[in-house]
Design a protein around this motif. Structure first.
Motif, PDB file in Angstrom:
ATOM      1  N   ASN A 219       0.816  -1.219   0.000  1.00  0.00           N
ATOM      2  CA  ASN A 219       0.000   0.000   0.000  1.00  0.00           C
ATOM      3  C   ASN A 219       0.849   1.268   0.000  1.00  0.00           C
ATOM      4  OD1 ASN A 219      -2.342  -1.433  -0.123  1.00  0.00           O
ATOM      5  ND2 ASN A 219      -2.619  -1.516   2.107  1.00  0.00           N
ATOM      6  N   ILE A 220       2.000   1.214   0.647  1.00  0.00           N
ATOM      7  CA  ILE A 220       2.898   2.380   0.634  1.00  0.00           C
ATOM      8  C   ILE A 220       3.291   2.679  -0.819  1.00  0.00           C
ATOM      9  CG2 ILE A 220       5.226   3.200   1.259  1.00  0.00           C
ATOM     10  CD1 ILE A 220       4.896   1.567   3.895  1.00  0.00           C
ATOM     11  N   PHE A 221       3.669   1.617  -1.536  1.00  0.00           N
ATOM     12  CA  PHE A 221       4.054   1.812  -2.945  1.00  0.00           C
ATOM     13  C   PHE A 221       2.862   2.307  -3.763  1.00  0.00           C
ATOM     14  CE2 PHE A 221       8.363   0.475  -3.823  1.00  0.00           C
ATOM     15  CZ  PHE A 221       8.740  -0.132  -2.630  1.00  0.00           C
ATOM     16  N   LYS A 222       1.693   1.716  -3.523  1.00  0.00           N
ATOM     17  CA  LYS A 222       0.516   2.120  -4.310  1.00  0.00           C
ATOM     18  C   LYS A 222       0.184   3.584  -4.046  1.00  0.00           C
ATOM     19  CE  LYS A 222      -1.188  -2.555  -4.419  1.00  0.00           C
ATOM     20  NZ  LYS A 222      -1.869  -3.510  -3.552  1.00  0.00           N
ATOM     21  N   SER A 223       0.332   4.020  -2.791  1.00  0.00           N
ATOM     22  CA  SER A 223      -0.012   5.410  -2.497  1.00  0.00           C
ATOM     23  C   SER A 223       0.992   6.380  -3.129  1.00  0.00           C
ATOM     24  CB  SER A 223      -0.129   5.645  -0.990  1.00  0.00           C
ATOM     25  OG  SER A 223       1.154   5.553  -0.413  1.00  0.00           O
ATOM     26  N   LEU A 224       2.197   5.915  -3.373  1.00  0.00           N
ATOM     27  CA  LEU A 224       3.183   6.782  -4.045  1.00  0.00           C
ATOM     28  C   LEU A 224       2.906   6.877  -5.549  1.00  0.00           C
ATOM     29  CD1 LEU A 224       6.477   5.643  -2.281  1.00  0.00           C
ATOM     30  CD2 LEU A 224       5.487   7.939  -2.225  1.00  0.00           C
ATOM     31  N   GLY A 225       2.249   5.852  -6.093  1.00  0.00           N
ATOM     32  CA  GLY A 225       1.909   5.851  -7.527  1.00  0.00           C
ATOM     33  C   GLY A 225       3.129   6.113  -8.384  1.00  0.00           C
ATOM     34  N   ASN A 226       2.997   7.079  -9.325  1.00  0.00           N
ATOM     35  CA  ASN A 226       4.134   7.326 -10.219  1.00  0.00           C
ATOM     36  C   ASN A 226       5.205   8.225  -9.596  1.00  0.00           C
ATOM     37  OD1 ASN A 226       2.952   9.757 -10.331  1.00  0.00           O
ATOM     38  ND2 ASN A 226       2.310   9.635 -12.487  1.00  0.00           N
TER      39      ASN A 226
END
Ligand SMILES: [Zn+2]
Length: 327
Positions: A219-226
């Motif tokens: 989720n941390i990665f997903k929240s950072l997106g691009n």
């Protein structure tokens, strides 16, 4: 430089899995170097005789270690710079100034490059903040891990590694705390200006050493997106329990299916931090490298090797399994 950049290489050869070397620190110990000191496997390089005496015993040992990993099939190898932060070195050796520190790192990297030749990839390895307080296997970063200035800790080593063309990739290894992970992920291309990966230190029950789940990390990665730094080439695990490592990697893959992964577990033995010895693994139901490598590749691993207590013999088995299971 004749090597293709590792970023391009991984992109242009999507089915290729690179074989990494094994645990250099413990391998140097196996070969007779006493690494029991605060800078660990950096110790042979701190001694002036390593550089002045071309026939020094330690020099021979390090060279032979690299040769044996290469002969076993390693295609990407690491510098022995896990415990070589400016803080660790300046507090525990006679090397006190940034200039002397840079000279030390330059020498280690050039020596490693000479040992492996121009064609192989070389990783500049960096231990986590917790390595200098022996916290990489418990994730205990004190009461306020969010207030630690991680960048200040890493900066001298990063600045040196970024400027060194002999290094193809930077490895943040054995990261046990989510605050440290978030800090690394907050640094953009200007700060982390070279390809890098992050190896997580994960408990055998599948959570980061501080208790963070792989779903939370996803989720941390997903929240950072691009906003994720394009120089982040791989995420993965290192120095985790051999037998538990495939399911941990599969869990990361489930949460981040598009992320290229790296995996290099330890031998499965467990380090007793009090007695400072390695205890044998519970050999019941132990997996083989063939089984482990197959599952890693199915879970998206692009670089596979070994961490503490793995030897050239393990790398040979990995290399055979990679040939068998990668396309
Ligand atoms: Zn290790």
């Amino acid at each position: 430089m004749t090597r293709q950049s590792i970023k391009e290489y991984l992109q242009q050869n999507p089915d290729k899995v690179l074989v990494l070397d094994g645990g250099q620190g413990t391998e140097l110990e196996n070969r007779g170097i006493n690494v029991a000191n605060p800078v660990w496997s950096t110790i042979p390089f701190v001694s002036e005789s390593f550089w002045s005496d071309k026939s020094s015993n330690d020099r021979q040992i390090v060279k032979e270690m690299f040769e044996d990993f290469l002969a076993a099939g390693a295609e990407i190898l690491m510098t022995t710079t896990y415990q070589t932060s400016f803080k660790s070195v300046s507090e525990n050796t006679d090397i006190k100034t940034l200039q002397e520190y840079n000279e030390l790192l330059n020498r280690i990297v050039s020596f490693s490059r000479d040992c492996i030749g121009e064609q192989k990839y070389l990783i500049g390895c960096i231990g986590p903040w917790g390595a200098h307080v022996c916290a990489e296997f418990n994730g205990d970063y004190g009461a306020h891990p969010e207030n630690i200035d991680y960048y200040q800790y890493f900066k001298p080593q990063l600045d040196n590694f970024f400027a060194n063309e002999n290094l193809d990739l930077i490895g943040f290894e054995t990261v046990p705390n989510v605050n440290e992970l978030k800090a690394i992920l907050s640094w953009d291309e200007k700060i982390l200006s070279k390809p890098f990966y992050i190896g997580l230190s994960v408990h055998e029950n599948g959570v980061l050493r501080d208790g963070t789940t792989m779903e939370e990390i996803g989720n941390i990665f997903k929240s950072l997106g691009n906003k994720v730094n394009p120089n982040l080439l791989l995420l993965g695990i290192n120095c985790v329990s051999f037998n538990h490592s495939p399911s941990i990697l599969e869990d990361i893959h489930k949460n981040l299916p598009d992320m290229p992964l790296i995996a290099y577990p330890n031998s499965g033995e467990v380090y007793d931090t009090v007695k400072k010895i390695w205890l044998p693994q519970n050999s019941e139901n132990s997996l083989t490298w063939e089984q482990v490598v197959k599952r890693y590749i199915e879970a998206g691993a692009r670089i596979i090797g070994g961490c503490c207590r793995t030897t050239p013999k393990d790398i040979l088995e990995i290399s055979k399994a990679v040939k068998k299971f990668s396309k």
